[in-house]
Design a protein around this motif. Structure first.
Motif, PDB file in Angstrom:
ATOM      1  N   ALA A 109       0.857  -1.111  -0.033  1.00 26.32           N
ATOM      2  CA  ALA A 109      -0.135  -0.074  -0.028  1.00 26.32           C
ATOM      3  C   ALA A 109       0.745   1.148  -0.111  1.00 26.32           C
ATOM      4  O   ALA A 109       0.608   2.224  -0.606  1.00 26.32           O
ATOM      5  CB  ALA A 109      -1.024  -0.195   1.021  1.00 26.32           C
ATOM      6  N   GLU A 110       2.012   1.415   0.867  1.00 26.53           N
ATOM      7  CA  GLU A 110       2.864   2.436   0.777  1.00 26.53           C
ATOM      8  C   GLU A 110       3.432   2.616  -0.460  1.00 26.53           C
ATOM      9  O   GLU A 110       3.519   3.807  -0.934  1.00 26.53           O
ATOM     10  CB  GLU A 110       3.902   2.008   1.891  1.00 26.53           C
ATOM     11  CG  GLU A 110       5.029   3.468   2.033  1.00 26.53           C
ATOM     12  CD  GLU A 110       5.968   3.118   2.725  1.00 26.53           C
ATOM     13  OE1 GLU A 110       6.810   4.131   2.979  1.00 26.53           O
ATOM     14  OE2 GLU A 110       6.487   1.569   3.074  1.00 26.53           O
ATOM     15  N   ARG A 111       4.026   1.656  -1.226  1.00 26.31           N
ATOM     16  CA  ARG A 111       4.286   1.905  -2.575  1.00 26.31           C
ATOM     17  C   ARG A 111       3.322   2.245  -3.467  1.00 26.31           C
ATOM     18  O   ARG A 111       3.827   3.019  -4.403  1.00 26.31           O
ATOM     19  CB  ARG A 111       5.073   0.391  -3.100  1.00 26.31           C
ATOM     20  CG  ARG A 111       6.316  -0.085  -2.292  1.00 26.31           C
ATOM     21  CD  ARG A 111       7.066  -1.337  -3.159  1.00 26.31           C
ATOM     22  NE  ARG A 111       6.173  -2.388  -3.160  1.00 26.31           N
ATOM     23  CZ  ARG A 111       6.147  -3.153  -2.256  1.00 26.31           C
ATOM     24  NH1 ARG A 111       6.755  -3.235  -1.106  1.00 26.31           N
ATOM     25  NH2 ARG A 111       5.085  -4.187  -2.314  1.00 26.31           N
ATOM     26  N   GLU A 112       2.065   1.922  -3.613  1.00 23.35           N
ATOM     27  CA  GLU A 112       1.050   2.150  -4.416  1.00 23.35           C
ATOM     28  C   GLU A 112       0.692   3.557  -3.996  1.00 23.35           C
ATOM     29  O   GLU A 112       0.528   4.532  -5.034  1.00 23.35           O
ATOM     30  CB  GLU A 112      -0.083   1.189  -4.120  1.00 23.35           C
ATOM     31  CG  GLU A 112       0.048  -0.175  -4.721  1.00 23.35           C
ATOM     32  CD  GLU A 112      -1.248  -0.754  -4.651  1.00 23.35           C
ATOM     33  OE1 GLU A 112      -2.165  -0.249  -5.279  1.00 23.35           O
ATOM     34  OE2 GLU A 112      -1.203  -1.804  -3.824  1.00 23.35           O
ATOM     35  N   ALA A 124      -2.048   4.023  14.836  1.00 24.10           N
ATOM     36  CA  ALA A 124      -1.275   5.289  14.182  1.00 24.10           C
ATOM     37  C   ALA A 124      -1.444   5.248  12.600  1.00 24.10           C
ATOM     38  O   ALA A 124      -1.596   6.091  11.818  1.00 24.10           O
ATOM     39  CB  ALA A 124       0.210   5.202  14.801  1.00 24.10           C
ATOM     40  N   LEU A 125      -1.316   3.822  12.244  1.00 28.59           N
ATOM     41  CA  LEU A 125      -1.247   3.757  10.774  1.00 28.59           C
ATOM     42  C   LEU A 125      -2.593   3.972  10.315  1.00 28.59           C
ATOM     43  O   LEU A 125      -2.754   4.515   9.098  1.00 28.59           O
ATOM     44  CB  LEU A 125      -0.536   2.080  10.438  1.00 28.59           C
ATOM     45  CG  LEU A 125      -0.725   1.810   8.833  1.00 28.59           C
ATOM     46  CD1 LEU A 125       0.173   2.856   8.108  1.00 28.59           C
ATOM     47  CD2 LEU A 125       0.144   0.536   8.882  1.00 28.59           C
ATOM     48  N   GLY A 145      -6.167   9.823   7.008  1.00 28.14           N
ATOM     49  CA  GLY A 145      -5.773  11.138   6.322  1.00 28.14           C
ATOM     50  C   GLY A 145      -5.370  11.129   4.896  1.00 28.14           C
ATOM     51  O   GLY A 145      -5.634  12.123   4.189  1.00 28.14           O
ATOM     52  N   VAL A 146      -4.816  10.213   4.593  1.00 29.25           N
ATOM     53  CA  VAL A 146      -4.283   9.981   3.061  1.00 29.25           C
ATOM     54  C   VAL A 146      -5.661   9.926   2.189  1.00 29.25           C
ATOM     55  O   VAL A 146      -5.649  10.577   1.336  1.00 29.25           O
ATOM     56  CB  VAL A 146      -3.365   8.843   2.950  1.00 29.25           C
ATOM     57  CG1 VAL A 146      -3.268   8.447   1.261  1.00 29.25           C
ATOM     58  CG2 VAL A 146      -2.131   9.041   3.406  1.00 29.25           C
ATOM     59  N   GLU A 147      -6.504   9.254   2.854  1.00 22.31           N
ATOM     60  CA  GLU A 147      -7.627   9.053   1.998  1.00 22.31           C
ATOM     61  C   GLU A 147      -8.396  10.225   2.013  1.00 22.31           C
ATOM     62  O   GLU A 147      -8.945  10.429   0.878  1.00 22.31           O
ATOM     63  CB  GLU A 147      -8.692   7.888   2.687  1.00 22.31           C
ATOM     64  CG  GLU A 147      -9.986   7.741   1.979  1.00 22.31           C
ATOM     65  CD  GLU A 147     -10.910   6.496   2.521  1.00 22.31           C
ATOM     66  OE1 GLU A 147     -11.887   6.052   2.010  1.00 22.31           O
ATOM     67  OE2 GLU A 147     -10.609   6.381   4.038  1.00 22.31           O
ATOM     68  N   HIS A 177       3.148  11.550   3.449  1.00 21.45           N
ATOM     69  CA  HIS A 177       3.896  10.331   2.697  1.00 21.45           C
ATOM     70  C   HIS A 177       5.087  10.207   3.934  1.00 21.45           C
ATOM     71  O   HIS A 177       5.383   8.703   4.245  1.00 21.45           O
ATOM     72  CB  HIS A 177       4.821  10.680   1.449  1.00 21.45           C
ATOM     73  CG  HIS A 177       3.860  10.875   0.218  1.00 21.45           C
ATOM     74  ND1 HIS A 177       4.231  10.820  -0.979  1.00 21.45           N
ATOM     75  CD2 HIS A 177       2.586  10.385   0.290  1.00 21.45           C
ATOM     76  CE1 HIS A 177       3.162  10.758  -1.715  1.00 21.45           C
ATOM     77  NE2 HIS A 177       2.133  10.430  -1.106  1.00 21.45           N
ATOM     78  N   GLY A 178       5.481  10.996   4.561  1.00 16.47           N
ATOM     79  CA  GLY A 178       6.649  10.767   5.637  1.00 16.47           C
ATOM     80  C   GLY A 178       5.896   9.967   6.895  1.00 16.47           C
ATOM     81  O   GLY A 178       6.753   9.072   7.440  1.00 16.47           O
ATOM     82  N   ALA A 179       4.793  10.352   7.180  1.00 18.31           N
ATOM     83  CA  ALA A 179       4.126   9.836   8.523  1.00 18.31           C
ATOM     84  C   ALA A 179       3.862   8.205   7.923  1.00 18.31           C
ATOM     85  O   ALA A 179       3.830   7.408   8.668  1.00 18.31           O
ATOM     86  CB  ALA A 179       2.733  10.498   8.772  1.00 18.31           C
ATOM     87  N   LEU A 180       3.292   8.071   6.566  1.00 22.97           N
ATOM     88  CA  LEU A 180       2.882   6.706   6.144  1.00 22.97           C
ATOM     89  C   LEU A 180       4.165   5.784   6.412  1.00 22.97           C
ATOM     90  O   LEU A 180       4.178   4.647   6.790  1.00 22.97           O
ATOM     91  CB  LEU A 180       2.431   6.812   4.927  1.00 22.97           C
ATOM     92  CG  LEU A 180       1.706   5.491   4.032  1.00 22.97           C
ATOM     93  CD1 LEU A 180       0.865   4.999   4.831  1.00 22.97           C
ATOM     94  CD2 LEU A 180       1.620   5.750   2.814  1.00 22.97           C
ATOM     95  N   SER A 181       5.302   6.359   5.498  1.00 24.26           N
ATOM     96  CA  SER A 181       6.426   5.538   5.627  1.00 24.26           C
ATOM     97  C   SER A 181       6.883   5.215   7.260  1.00 24.26           C
ATOM     98  O   SER A 181       7.437   4.057   7.316  1.00 24.26           O
ATOM     99  CB  SER A 181       7.478   6.384   4.814  1.00 24.26           C
ATOM    100  OG  SER A 181       7.293   6.511   3.637  1.00 24.26           O
TER     101      SER A 181
END
Length: 158
Positions: A35-38, A66-67, A73-75, A90-94
């Protein structure tokens, strides 16, 4: 720092079999990394929203709070075409995917792959790292974690 996900919640959902939990952890980690890569690899806002929604659901199910919040938030950012917001997330997701990976990969689970004891050769183990170094629910791994195979003799204490 708190745990990236709740292993007790996994046990409630899937039982407390160590191998099953390790497999679920491995699958979740694979899902989170994919999911992170996509999400970071496309500009397609609809695709980002779909992937983030899936990640949010999977994260919520296993207690990766947290994830789950970051995926939400991304959605939301993707749904309102907030590209600067997406870049900030992106940084928080990674970071959250890294935390999940760190927790999931911190356990050593030894699974016998061949028993050669009948030939006097001891045991061969495939060592997989998933979960956490807590063998309290796995008596067979408690004993194994205190033993080594020396010169083909299984069970020689360290």
């Amino acid at each position: 720092m708190s745990q990236a996900y709740d292993r007790a919640k996994l046990a409630e959902l899937f039982g407390d079999d160590c191998r099953t939990l390790a497999e679920v952890e491995r699958e979740f980690l694979d899902t989170a990394r994919a999911a992170e890569r996509e999400i970071t690899g496309t500009d397609d806002l609809a695709a980002i929203a779909r992937v983030a929604h899936r990640l949010k659901g999977a994260s919520g199910m296993i207690g990766a709070d947290a994830l789950c919040r970051v995926a939400d938030g991304v959605e939301r950012a993707a749904n309102v075409a907030d590209r600067p917001g997406l870049r900030r997330l992106h940084g928080a997701l990674s970071e959250e995917v890294r935390r999940v990976a760190e927790q999931a990969e911190s356990v050593v689970i030894a699974i016998p792959v061949s028993s050669r004891a009948e030939r006097g050769c001891g045991f061969t183990f495939e060592v997989q790292q998933f979960g956490k170094k807590d063998f309290s629910r796995c008596p067979e791994l408690q004993a194994l974690s205190r033993r080594v195979v020396v010169g083909g003799d299984p069970g020689v204490e360290k």
